[in-house]
Design an enzyme around this catalytic site. Structure first.
Site, PDB file in Angstrom:
ATOM      1  N   ASN A  18      28.953  55.201  46.350  1.00 45.27           N
ATOM      2  CA  ASN A  18      30.183  55.454  47.098  1.00 45.27           C
ATOM      3  C   ASN A  18      30.163  56.929  47.478  1.00 45.27           C
ATOM      4  OD1 ASN A  18      32.749  55.788  48.044  1.00 45.27           O
ATOM      5  ND2 ASN A  18      33.788  54.998  46.217  1.00 45.27           N
ATOM      6  N   LYS A  46      29.812  59.011  44.119  1.00 43.74           N
ATOM      7  CA  LYS A  46      29.835  58.263  42.854  1.00 43.74           C
ATOM      8  C   LYS A  46      28.729  57.228  42.895  1.00 43.74           C
ATOM      9  CE  LYS A  46      34.758  57.732  42.560  1.00 43.74           C
ATOM     10  NZ  LYS A  46      35.869  56.831  42.379  1.00 43.74           N
ATOM     11  N   ARG A  56      29.338  51.362  49.451  1.00 43.06           N
ATOM     12  CA  ARG A  56      30.716  51.168  49.875  1.00 43.06           C
ATOM     13  C   ARG A  56      30.892  51.861  51.221  1.00 43.06           C
ATOM     14  NH1 ARG A  56      36.305  53.922  47.937  1.00 43.06           N
ATOM     15  NH2 ARG A  56      37.648  52.466  49.004  1.00 43.06           N
ATOM     16  N   HIS A  67      40.705  48.860  50.834  1.00 42.75           N
ATOM     17  CA  HIS A  67      40.641  48.423  49.425  1.00 42.75           C
ATOM     18  C   HIS A  67      40.358  46.921  49.360  1.00 42.75           C
ATOM     19  CE1 HIS A  67      43.598  51.848  48.112  1.00 42.75           C
ATOM     20  NE2 HIS A  67      42.342  52.249  47.981  1.00 42.75           N
ATOM     21  N   HIS A 112      47.309  47.390  44.341  1.00 45.08           N
ATOM     22  CA  HIS A 112      46.212  48.290  43.957  1.00 45.08           C
ATOM     23  C   HIS A 112      46.784  49.708  43.993  1.00 45.08           C
ATOM     24  CE1 HIS A 112      41.919  49.789  44.075  1.00 45.08           C
ATOM     25  NE2 HIS A 112      42.602  50.854  44.474  1.00 45.08           N
ATOM     26  N   LEU A 113      47.069  50.247  42.811  1.00 43.24           N
ATOM     27  CA  LEU A 113      47.726  51.553  42.732  1.00 43.24           C
ATOM     28  C   LEU A 113      46.799  52.555  42.062  1.00 43.24           C
ATOM     29  CD1 LEU A 113      51.199  50.244  41.438  1.00 43.24           C
ATOM     30  CD2 LEU A 113      50.425  50.449  43.811  1.00 43.24           C
ATOM     31  N   ASN A 149      44.634  56.532  43.279  1.00 38.66           N
ATOM     32  CA  ASN A 149      44.969  57.713  44.083  1.00 38.66           C
ATOM     33  C   ASN A 149      45.404  57.261  45.464  1.00 38.66           C
ATOM     34  OD1 ASN A 149      44.684  60.077  42.549  1.00 38.66           O
ATOM     35  ND2 ASN A 149      42.476  59.726  42.483  1.00 38.66           N
ATOM     36  N   ARG A 179      48.697  61.150  50.156  1.00 35.91           N
ATOM     37  CA  ARG A 179      49.021  60.587  51.475  1.00 35.91           C
ATOM     38  C   ARG A 179      50.466  60.101  51.516  1.00 35.91           C
ATOM     39  NH1 ARG A 179      44.223  56.410  51.488  1.00 35.91           N
ATOM     40  NH2 ARG A 179      42.942  57.749  50.188  1.00 35.91           N
ATOM     41  N   ASP A 196      48.170  63.675  40.518  1.00 39.25           N
ATOM     42  CA  ASP A 196      47.731  62.831  39.409  1.00 39.25           C
ATOM     43  C   ASP A 196      48.968  62.263  38.697  1.00 39.25           C
ATOM     44  OD1 ASP A 196      45.036  62.718  37.370  1.00 39.25           O
ATOM     45  OD2 ASP A 196      47.007  62.295  36.501  1.00 39.25           O
ATOM     46  N   ARG A 223      49.441  61.060  35.772  1.00 43.64           N
ATOM     47  CA  ARG A 223      49.710  61.519  34.396  1.00 43.64           C
ATOM     48  C   ARG A 223      50.440  62.860  34.424  1.00 43.64           C
ATOM     49  NH1 ARG A 223      43.699  59.978  32.890  1.00 43.64           N
ATOM     50  NH2 ARG A 223      43.619  60.696  35.018  1.00 43.64           N
ATOM     51  N   VAL A 264      46.724  53.706  38.284  1.00 42.66           N
ATOM     52  CA  VAL A 264      48.152  53.706  37.963  1.00 42.66           C
ATOM     53  C   VAL A 264      48.600  52.295  37.571  1.00 42.66           C
ATOM     54  CG1 VAL A 264      50.466  54.139  38.880  1.00 42.66           C
ATOM     55  CG2 VAL A 264      48.560  55.653  39.522  1.00 42.66           C
ATOM     56  N   GLU A 290      46.961  49.863  36.310  1.00 43.51           N
ATOM     57  CA  GLU A 290      46.421  49.399  35.018  1.00 43.51           C
ATOM     58  C   GLU A 290      47.018  50.166  33.843  1.00 43.51           C
ATOM     59  OE1 GLU A 290      42.092  49.490  35.225  1.00 43.51           O
ATOM     60  OE2 GLU A 290      42.219  48.720  37.263  1.00 43.51           O
ATOM     61  N   GLU A 327      35.364  47.531  41.581  1.00 44.85           N
ATOM     62  CA  GLU A 327      34.796  47.465  42.928  1.00 44.85           C
ATOM     63  C   GLU A 327      33.272  47.542  42.885  1.00 44.85           C
ATOM     64  OE1 GLU A 327      37.890  50.412  43.670  1.00 44.85           O
ATOM     65  OE2 GLU A 327      37.833  49.784  45.760  1.00 44.85           O
TER      66      GLU A 327
HETATM   67  P1  ADP Z   1      40.872  56.173  42.939  1.00 49.39           P
HETATM   68  O1  ADP Z   1      39.779  55.184  42.597  1.00 49.39           O
HETATM   69  O2  ADP Z   1      41.750  55.774  44.083  1.00 49.39           O
HETATM   70  O3  ADP Z   1      40.417  57.603  42.997  1.00 49.39           O
HETATM   71  P2  ADP Z   1      41.993  55.426  40.368  1.00 49.39           P
HETATM   72  O4  ADP Z   1      42.111  53.956  40.537  1.00 49.39           O
HETATM   73  O5  ADP Z   1      40.976  55.954  39.416  1.00 49.39           O
HETATM   74  O6  ADP Z   1      41.905  56.192  41.741  1.00 49.39           O
HETATM   75  O7  ADP Z   1      43.435  55.959  39.894  1.00 49.39           O
HETATM   76  C1  ADP Z   1      43.675  57.295  39.684  1.00 49.39           C
HETATM   77  C2  ADP Z   1      45.160  57.457  39.302  1.00 49.39           C
HETATM   78  O8  ADP Z   1      45.388  56.718  38.092  1.00 49.39           O
HETATM   79  C3  ADP Z   1      45.551  58.907  39.032  1.00 49.39           C
HETATM   80  O9  ADP Z   1      46.808  59.188  39.641  1.00 49.39           O
HETATM   81  C4  ADP Z   1      45.701  58.915  37.529  1.00 49.39           C
HETATM   82  O10 ADP Z   1      46.651  59.848  37.102  1.00 49.39           O
HETATM   83  C5  ADP Z   1      46.201  57.514  37.251  1.00 49.39           C
HETATM   84  N1  ADP Z   1      46.029  57.194  35.836  1.00 49.39           N
HETATM   85  C6  ADP Z   1      44.888  57.106  35.139  1.00 49.39           C
HETATM   86  N2  ADP Z   1      45.152  56.890  33.819  1.00 49.39           N
HETATM   87  C7  ADP Z   1      46.499  56.859  33.706  1.00 49.39           C
HETATM   88  C8  ADP Z   1      47.418  56.681  32.614  1.00 49.39           C
HETATM   89  N3  ADP Z   1      46.980  56.485  31.387  1.00 49.39           N
HETATM   90  N4  ADP Z   1      48.756  56.678  32.893  1.00 49.39           N
HETATM   91  C9  ADP Z   1      49.201  56.883  34.143  1.00 49.39           C
HETATM   92  N5  ADP Z   1      48.393  57.059  35.204  1.00 49.39           N
HETATM   93  C10 ADP Z   1      47.077  57.051  34.988  1.00 49.39           C
END
Ligand code: ADP
Length: 397
Positions: free
Chosen positions: A10, A17, A91, A180, A208-209, A211, A241, A282, A284, A331, A333, A384
């Site tokens: 990717n 990645k 990808r 996605h 799908h939540l 970034n 975004r 982020d 978190r 997010v 998950e 993915e």
């Molecule tokens: P992408 O693949 O779109 O870059 P991900 O699916 O890895 O993104 O999701 C990243 C998001 O998930 C970030 O905003 C991160 O803060 C959030 N995230 C990861 N772990 C946690 C957690 N334990 N609690 C809340 N949000 C989390």
């Protein structure tokens, strides 16, 4: 090594990645991230089993980054240039109207993906660079492009079209493509399997939540709507975004603030969403700011949830009721509060989240609605890379 190994790549503008996937077991044999490509302080983190190897130093371009990553495979005892890898899956973000299924890559395909850069200027060019570099390093292995837009290619016309001048739309490829797709397709398939149901007989909403964030309404295994559009900017509030905005804002910013198209692009893609409203993208960190009493962070969270609920509501109506609502990606998950707030107060619609199930720690697919709930609410980890690897095997078998 077995011949079930697929290297998944990717490639982004300044990072890349990769994951070596065993498609028999679904396991990631090794994975890595090349970051700060083009900078003097690049770094690579390569994981193989419990071992983590790091590289720090200048990474002038994607070719150098990928060559270093390949060397890390060698160093960790899993050489990629041996006979082990049966395919490379790439990808690719935008497949336009042309690509709607995984496609074996040749020069003409690369050219076409490149041509589609007008629709995805931030994404397709680095995808092409990743493909070119990997083809040079592994020339005797089939390379397969798997498109983020493919799953949504057949969206019904009413969901696919924007209400603008049809001639303009046709001339410039303007339609809703959706993104996605690999994740929405994979997760909805896992849901059917997990519930022991036939996918062709199931009405689902997938959220799908990550970034980036998107929602889809899936009827009988086929998407009937999705929140992203011509580009991955439309729809839900995301890390950086904006998601949906009144298009009038763009003209207003141009006329009143003298902002040029590139400024507006940067504003909406990089300085909006959670980042624009709270200063962090982020989730978190957002949670921490809210705990610390930041009203800006709380407002960003509220707008995020409000938008999410709006889409859930729309898709419930479009589907004529959903049997399953699934949360996935970083997010979806991990954030119990997002899941609880997104579906709060919907008992009238047969939708509820069980607090104990919702907050239980788990990394596997699970039900979070109460026993006997009319609508099943699930958390399903997306994968993915595995979906891309399987698609690459399927098309090269
Ligand atoms: P992408 O693949 O779109 O870059 P991900 O699916 O890895 O993104 O999701 C990243 C998001 O998930 C970030 O905003 C991160 O803060 C959030 N995230 C990861 N772990 C946690 C957690 N334990 N609690 C809340 N949000 C989390």
């Amino acid at each position: 090594m077995t011949n079930s190994l697929v290297l998944v790549i990717n490639s982004g503008s300044s990072s890349l990645k990769y994951q070596l996937v065993d498609t028999d077991t679904g396991a990631a044999v090794a994975s890595g991230l090349v970051e700060r490509i083009g900078e003097s302080d690049g770094y690579i983190t390569h994981k193989c089993g419990d071992e983590v190897i790091e590289h720090r130093g200048p990474i002038p371009d994607h070719a150098a980054g990928l060559a270093l990553a390949f060397k890390m495979f060698d160093d960790s005892g899993h050489s990629l240039t041996g006979a082990g890898v049966r395919a490379v899956g790439h990808r690719v973000v935008h497949g336009g109207e042309v690509f709607y299924k995984p496609t074996v890559i040749d020069d003409a395909v690369v050219e076409e993906i490149s041509r589609l850069s007008t629709l995805a200027p931030l994404h397709n060019p680095p995808n092409v660079v990743g493909i070119e570099c990997a083809r040079a390093l592994l020339p005797h292995v089939p390379h397969v492009a798997v498109f983020d837009t493919a799953f949504f290619h057949g969206l019904p016309a009413a969901a696919r079209l924007y209400a603008i001048d049809v001639e303009v739309a046709r001339a410039h490829g303007i339609r809703r493509y959706g993104f996605h797709g690999t994740s929405h397709e994979y997760v909805s398939g896992v849901v059917a399997e997990f519930l022991g149901r036939d996918n062709s007989d199931l009405n689902q909403i997938v959220l799908h939540l990550g970034n980036g964030a998107s929602a889809s309404a899936i009827q009988g295994g086929k998407p009937i709507d999705t929140s992203m559009g011509l580009t991955p900017l439309e729809g839900l509030v995301m890390g950086t975004r904006s998601g949906d905005v009144d298009p009038g804002i763009l003209m207003h910013l141009n006329r009143s603030a003298g902002m040029k198209v590139d400024d507006i692009d940067t504003l909406l893609n990089r300085r909006s969403g959670l980042m624009g409203m709270s200063g962090v993208n982020d989730f978190r960190e957002l949670g921490q700011l809210i705990e610390d009493g930041s009203t800006a962070a709380k407002l960003a969270y509220d707008v995020y949830i409000h938008r999410l609920r709006r889409y859930i509501g729309a898709y419930l109506i479009e589907l004529g009721g959903a049997e399953v609502i699934t949360f996935t990606a970083g997010v979806g998950e991990n954030s119990a509060s997002v899941r609880a707030d997104a579906l709060a107060g919907l008992q009238k619609f047969g939708i509820a989240v069980d607090p104990g199930r919702n907050t239980a720690k788990s990394r596997t697919a699970r039900v979070i609605s109460p026993e006997g709930s009319p609508v099943t609410v699930l958390v399903v980890p997306t994968n993915e890379e595995l979906a891309i690897a399987r698609a690459a095997v399927a098309i090269t078998t």
